[in-house]
Design an enzyme around this catalytic site. Structure first.
Site, short mmCIF file in Angstrom:
data_model
loop_
_atom_site.label_atom_id
_atom_site.label_comp_id
_atom_site.label_asym_id
_atom_site.label_seq_id
_atom_site.Cartn_x
_atom_site.Cartn_y
_atom_site.Cartn_z
N CYS A 1 -24.01 -14.45 2.02
CA CYS A 1 -22.85 -15.30 1.78
C CYS A 1 -22.24 -15.79 3.08
O CYS A 1 -21.25 -16.50 3.07
CB CYS A 1 -21.79 -14.53 1.00
SG CYS A 1 -22.47 -13.71 -0.44
N LYS B 1 -22.79 -17.71 -7.05
CA LYS B 1 -23.24 -17.09 -5.79
C LYS B 1 -22.88 -15.60 -5.76
O LYS B 1 -21.90 -15.19 -6.38
CB LYS B 1 -22.58 -17.80 -4.61
CG LYS B 1 -23.05 -19.23 -4.42
CD LYS B 1 -24.37 -19.23 -3.68
CE LYS B 1 -25.07 -20.58 -3.78
NZ LYS B 1 -26.51 -20.45 -3.82
N CYS B 2 -23.65 -14.87 -4.97
CA CYS B 2 -23.33 -13.46 -4.78
C CYS B 2 -21.95 -13.36 -4.14
O CYS B 2 -21.59 -14.23 -3.36
CB CYS B 2 -24.36 -12.79 -3.89
SG CYS B 2 -24.16 -13.14 -2.13
N PRO B 3 -21.13 -12.36 -4.40
CA PRO B 3 -21.44 -11.22 -5.29
C PRO B 3 -20.99 -11.40 -6.74
O PRO B 3 -20.88 -10.42 -7.46
CB PRO B 3 -20.61 -10.11 -4.63
CG PRO B 3 -19.38 -10.82 -4.14
CD PRO B 3 -19.82 -12.21 -3.76
N ASP C 1 -29.11 -17.32 -7.82
CA ASP C 1 -28.87 -17.07 -6.40
C ASP C 1 -29.95 -16.08 -5.93
O ASP C 1 -30.09 -15.01 -6.52
CB ASP C 1 -27.48 -16.47 -6.20
CG ASP C 1 -27.17 -16.19 -4.72
OD1 ASP C 1 -28.06 -16.45 -3.88
OD2 ASP C 1 -26.06 -15.72 -4.42
#
Lengths: 377, 96
Positions: A321, B32-34, B59
């Site tokens: 991320c 998207k993570c998380p 993702d």
């Protein structure tokens, strides 16, 4: 600001700063020329070469300076492959090598060569039997293995892998960027690479050592500099500073390693005690003395890094991320551990114990707030 | 050539793999993570112990992170099935 990102770059060692300033005055001339100032530069360059070679366990004529650790790896990997063209076109690497190794492997693949990637345990340690079996196969030109992983700190079984390579007659390229100047270089390498700014030297100095008897051929156009291994004009003052830093580090390392390693043990023990749903990753024992990585469930790594920065802590993350990269870290993925909420703490030389204590104090609340923002209770 | 874990590609002749049914499907496609893990953690209690939850995610991090979550939380990662439109159906069995 508490600096906890020594694995990205170690602050300049005071001995290196002093040597750099002195060498800027006396080591500026072209070391390839024959007049007095040039001979002085040559002397400084060769003395630095001898000092660095001694600490790294190489002969001075085996060692050349590059402009970075990345350039050393590119030259090391591609030169070893080039030197063994007749023996084969197959390259064996671990799945957790630095991207510079994997990108050089990509170039080799693009040129028609083949690359075999050996998996790792959940600690990040390469599967040694699989590595040994792979290098023993027909047509292997070279193999590459790091001394220690840059994201999680796990030490690799380099001496054992080198023994397997020796038995198979395959040169082993060892990337020692994370351990050089901190730990002794394991025996058995054919090509060794390192980076001065990781041990407290200045940026812009890499090391490429090619063991006597290793077939190695530069992938670059011919150039006379650096024993014909690296093209371009040498940065003599920076090399002199790199040697001063390495010498100082080697002298300090026994005491400082023990101190940093105890702080890392404290982080490894305290983070999971103070923060729920955290996994400390990498090998707890066979590891670099100064590096620890943990992953927090339900946390966006980039947000966590930003919050830690606001609180005065510089740390790094391999999380997917973070920043521009959309892919998770290939290291964390190969290990099969969480790729999000990842924090790498790497302690620079001389870090006050209090910086680590403050980090442990502020971390739980920061993680709690980041989770709260994502709606996690 | 950064190394990536890939699901084995099905042979060209074979029919599309049949994804077994699950007690609950969590659609985390495009997230998207998380976030996929957070959605899974929130809803794992909705199925009986021993039942399977299917997490749909695309993702790339989820492919590693859902099994890692199972290991950390002592649930069982059953299997990850590739979806025809991309991404995976990641099957998780509630263990307690």
């Amino acid at each position: 600001m508490a600096y906890l990102d020594a694995a990205s770059t170690e602050p300049l060692h005071p001995a290196a700063r002093e040597a750099l300033l002195a060498a800027l005055d006396v080591g500026w001339a072209d070391p390839a020329r024959l007049y007095g100032s040039a001979r002085r530069a040559r002397l400084l360059l060769d003395q630095a070469r001898a000092e660095i070679a001694e600490v790294l366990g190489a002969r001075p004529d085996e060692l050349s300076f590059t402009t970075s650790g990345t350039q050393a790896v590119h030259l090391g990997v591609l030169g070893a492959l080039q030197g063994r063209r007749r023996a084969g076109r197959h390259l064996v690497v671990s799945a957790v090598e630095h991207s510079s190794v994997l990108h050089a492997a990509g170039v080799h693949e693009g040129a028609g060569g083949s690359v075999q990637t050996i998996g790792v345990a959940i600690t990040g340690r390469v599967d040694l039997p699989a590595f040994a079996e792979a290098v023993a196969a027909e047509g292997v030109a070279a193999a590459a293995l790091q001394t220690a992983n840059h994201e999680v700190g796990t030490l690799q079984p380099v001496a054992e892998a080198a023994e397997a390579c020796r038995a198979a007659g395959v040169p082993l390229v060892v990337d020692a960027a994370q351990s050089a100047g901190r730990l002794p270089i394991p025996p058995g390498w054919s090509v060794l690479t390192a980076s001065a700014h990781k041990w407290g030297g200045p940026a812009g100095v890499g090391v490429l050592a090619v063991r006597k008897g290793t077939r190695w051929r530069s992938p670059y156009p011919e150039d006379e500099r650096e024993l014909r291994r690296v093209p371009g004009y040498e940065n003599v003052p920076a090399v002199v500073a790199a040697a001063a830093a390495l010498r100082a580090r080697a002298a300090e390392s026994a005491a400082e390693n023990a101190r940093l390693s105890a702080l890392v043990d404290r982080i490894r023990a305290e983070v999971p005690r103070r923060v729920p749903d955290v996994e400390v990753i990498g090998d707890p024992v066979d590891r670099l003395p100064h590096l620890v990585t943990f992953s927090c469930l339900y946390v966006d790594g980039e947000v966590l890094l930003t919050e830690l920065d606001k609180a005065g802590f510089a740390v790094s993350s391999g999380s997917s991320c973070t920043a521009s990269t959309l892919r998770p870290s290939h290291v964390l993925e190969a290990m099969g551990v969480l790729t999000h909420g990842n924090v790498r703490v790497s302690l620079p030389r001389g870090i006050p114990e209090d910086d680590v204590e403050r980090f442990l104090t502020v971390l739980p609340d920061i993680v709690r707030r980041v989770r709260q923002r994502l709606g996690v209770q | 050539m950064i190394w990536r874990k890939k699901s084995p590609e099905p042979p060209a002749e074979a029919p599309a793999p049949v994804i077994p049914p699950a007690a609950l499907t969590i659609d985390a496609l495009g997230r998207k993570c998380p976030i996929p893990i957070i959605m899974l953690a929130e809803r794992v209690g909705e199925v009986p112990v021993g039942a399977v939850i299917s997490v749909l995610a695309d993702d790339p991090a989820a492919f590693t992170d859902v099994p890692a979550w199972c290991r950390l939380k002592s649930h069982q990662h059953v299997e990850s099935y590739e979806l025809p439109q991309g991404g995976w159906a990641i099957h998780v069995r509630r263990q307690y």
